[in-house]
Design a protein around this motif. Structure first.
Motif, PDB file in Angstrom:
ATOM      1  N   ARG A  18       0.826  -1.219   0.000  1.00  0.00           N
ATOM      2  CA  ARG A  18       0.000   0.000   0.000  1.00  0.00           C
ATOM      3  C   ARG A  18       0.851   1.256   0.000  1.00  0.00           C
ATOM      4  O   ARG A  18       0.374   2.339  -0.368  1.00  0.00           O
ATOM      5  CB  ARG A  18      -0.939   0.002   1.208  1.00  0.00           C
ATOM      6  N   LEU A  19       2.105   1.128   0.424  1.00  0.00           N
ATOM      7  CA  LEU A  19       3.047   2.234   0.461  1.00  0.00           C
ATOM      8  C   LEU A  19       4.237   1.849  -0.405  1.00  0.00           C
ATOM      9  O   LEU A  19       4.835   0.787  -0.211  1.00  0.00           O
ATOM     10  CB  LEU A  19       3.485   2.488   1.901  1.00  0.00           C
ATOM     11  N   ALA A  59       8.872   5.536   8.413  1.00  0.00           N
ATOM     12  CA  ALA A  59       8.047   5.495   9.624  1.00  0.00           C
ATOM     13  C   ALA A  59       6.944   6.537   9.577  1.00  0.00           C
ATOM     14  O   ALA A  59       5.781   6.256   9.896  1.00  0.00           O
ATOM     15  CB  ALA A  59       8.917   5.686  10.859  1.00  0.00           C
ATOM     16  N   ALA A  60       7.288   7.750   9.173  1.00  0.00           N
ATOM     17  CA  ALA A  60       6.291   8.828   9.147  1.00  0.00           C
ATOM     18  C   ALA A  60       5.150   8.509   8.189  1.00  0.00           C
ATOM     19  O   ALA A  60       3.971   8.717   8.502  1.00  0.00           O
ATOM     20  CB  ALA A  60       6.967  10.141   8.754  1.00  0.00           C
ATOM     21  N   LEU A  61       5.472   7.981   7.023  1.00  0.00           N
ATOM     22  CA  LEU A  61       4.438   7.693   6.040  1.00  0.00           C
ATOM     23  C   LEU A  61       3.627   6.461   6.420  1.00  0.00           C
ATOM     24  O   LEU A  61       2.417   6.410   6.162  1.00  0.00           O
ATOM     25  CB  LEU A  61       5.066   7.542   4.656  1.00  0.00           C
ATOM     26  N   CYS A  62       4.266   5.467   7.044  1.00  0.00           N
ATOM     27  CA  CYS A  62       3.504   4.324   7.574  1.00  0.00           C
ATOM     28  C   CYS A  62       2.510   4.790   8.629  1.00  0.00           C
ATOM     29  O   CYS A  62       1.352   4.348   8.649  1.00  0.00           O
ATOM     30  CB  CYS A  62       4.453   3.289   8.181  1.00  0.00           C
ATOM     31  N   ASN A  91       2.950   9.175  -2.704  1.00  0.00           N
ATOM     32  CA  ASN A  91       1.924   8.394  -2.009  1.00  0.00           C
ATOM     33  C   ASN A  91       0.752   9.246  -1.542  1.00  0.00           C
ATOM     34  O   ASN A  91      -0.132   8.743  -0.847  1.00  0.00           O
ATOM     35  CB  ASN A  91       2.552   7.670  -0.822  1.00  0.00           C
ATOM     36  N   ASP A  92       0.785  10.535  -1.899  1.00  0.00           N
ATOM     37  CA  ASP A  92      -0.297  11.466  -1.555  1.00  0.00           C
ATOM     38  C   ASP A  92      -0.556  11.478  -0.049  1.00  0.00           C
ATOM     39  O   ASP A  92      -1.699  11.392   0.403  1.00  0.00           O
ATOM     40  CB  ASP A  92      -1.578  11.109  -2.325  1.00  0.00           C
TER      41      ASP A  92
END
Length: 257
Positions: A18-19, A59-62, A91-92
């Protein structure tokens, strides 16, 4: 990227694909640690989070994808900071990246506070182990004797009652515990073990600013099935799969504080 040649990158999937994140083929490459770190943060949609040493933003985007939190990240290496910004856009997802040294944060950032702060500091103490051949990887993996400073910065940027969450190697636990300020309380320690019956090589430590609950030592999170690796392919435990593939949170965070 600061006038230098951009590093050759690969596009890698996290959280079950998903990322999708670009990261250098050579240098520091994110693995499971930033995903486990993000899974440990008790953020809610709209809350503000700060990732110290954010690398390419894993980490931040997860965390943002899992919770709807809005993240800032601090990264000293300009090439990684630029990739973090690109990954957020691709990833918007919201991510404000500060390309800065942790010990010399911009004034505008030092005037802000966050609901949650997370950090994945360098694995090795200054002078420990063998230096990596890639300078960027070595800087990401080896600190300058400033683990206490990392934690101090994290606590100062945290709002009252907010959380500070760290993932690190177990051999650095005594150093980290000695550096915990008195106003960071309600500590909980989550050992991470590769397989049942083995020593914990990593841990997650979390505390809450002005927290008053007793220290909690949690049962280990076992990451792989079986005593040894017996087959080809992925042998992640059910608990690990829920976190690493499906974006579940670490359940130790359900305890009262």
């Amino acid at each position: 990227m600061s006038g230098e040649t951009a590093p050759e990158t690969s596009l890698d999937g996290f959280l079950g694909g998903r990322l999708r994140l670009a990261q250098p083929k050579r240098g520091y490459r994110a693995g499971t640690d930033p995903v486990l770190l993000a899974a440990s943060v008790p953020a809610k949609a709209g809350e503000r989070c700060l990732d110290l040493g954010c690398g390419v933003g894993t980490a931040a985007l997860c965390l943002s994808l899992r919770t709807g939190a809005v993240c800032d990240g601090v990264e000293v290496q300009p090439e990684y900071a630029a990739l973090a910004e690109q990954n957020a856009a691709a990833n918007d997802l919201p991510l404000t990246v500060w390309q800065a040294d942790l010990m010399a944060l911009p004034t505008s950032l030092r005037q802000q506070s966050f609901d949650h702060v997370m950090l994945n500091p360098p694995y090795f103490a200054q002078g420990a182990g063998t230096a990596a051949s890639d300078p960027g990887r070595d800087l990401a993996l080896r600190d300058r004797g400033d683990l206490r400073d990392w934690l101090g910065v994290a606590v100062r940027r945290t709002k009252p009652k907010g959380s500070v969450t760290v993932i690190a190697r177990t051999d650095r636990l005594p150093e980290l515990m000695a550096a915990v300020p008195t106003h960071l309380g309600s500590l909980r320690l989550q050992p991470l073990v590769a397989r049942a019956g083995r020593p914990a090589k990593r841990f997650v430590l979390q505390g809450f600013k002005d927290g008053r609950a007793p220290f909690v030592l949690c049962a280990p999170l076992v990451l792989h099935e079986g005593e040894t690796h017996l087959r080809d392919g992925d042998d992640a435990s059910n608990s690990a799969q829920e976190i690493l593939r499906n974006g579940a949170k670490l359940r130790f965070l359900d305890a009262d504080r």
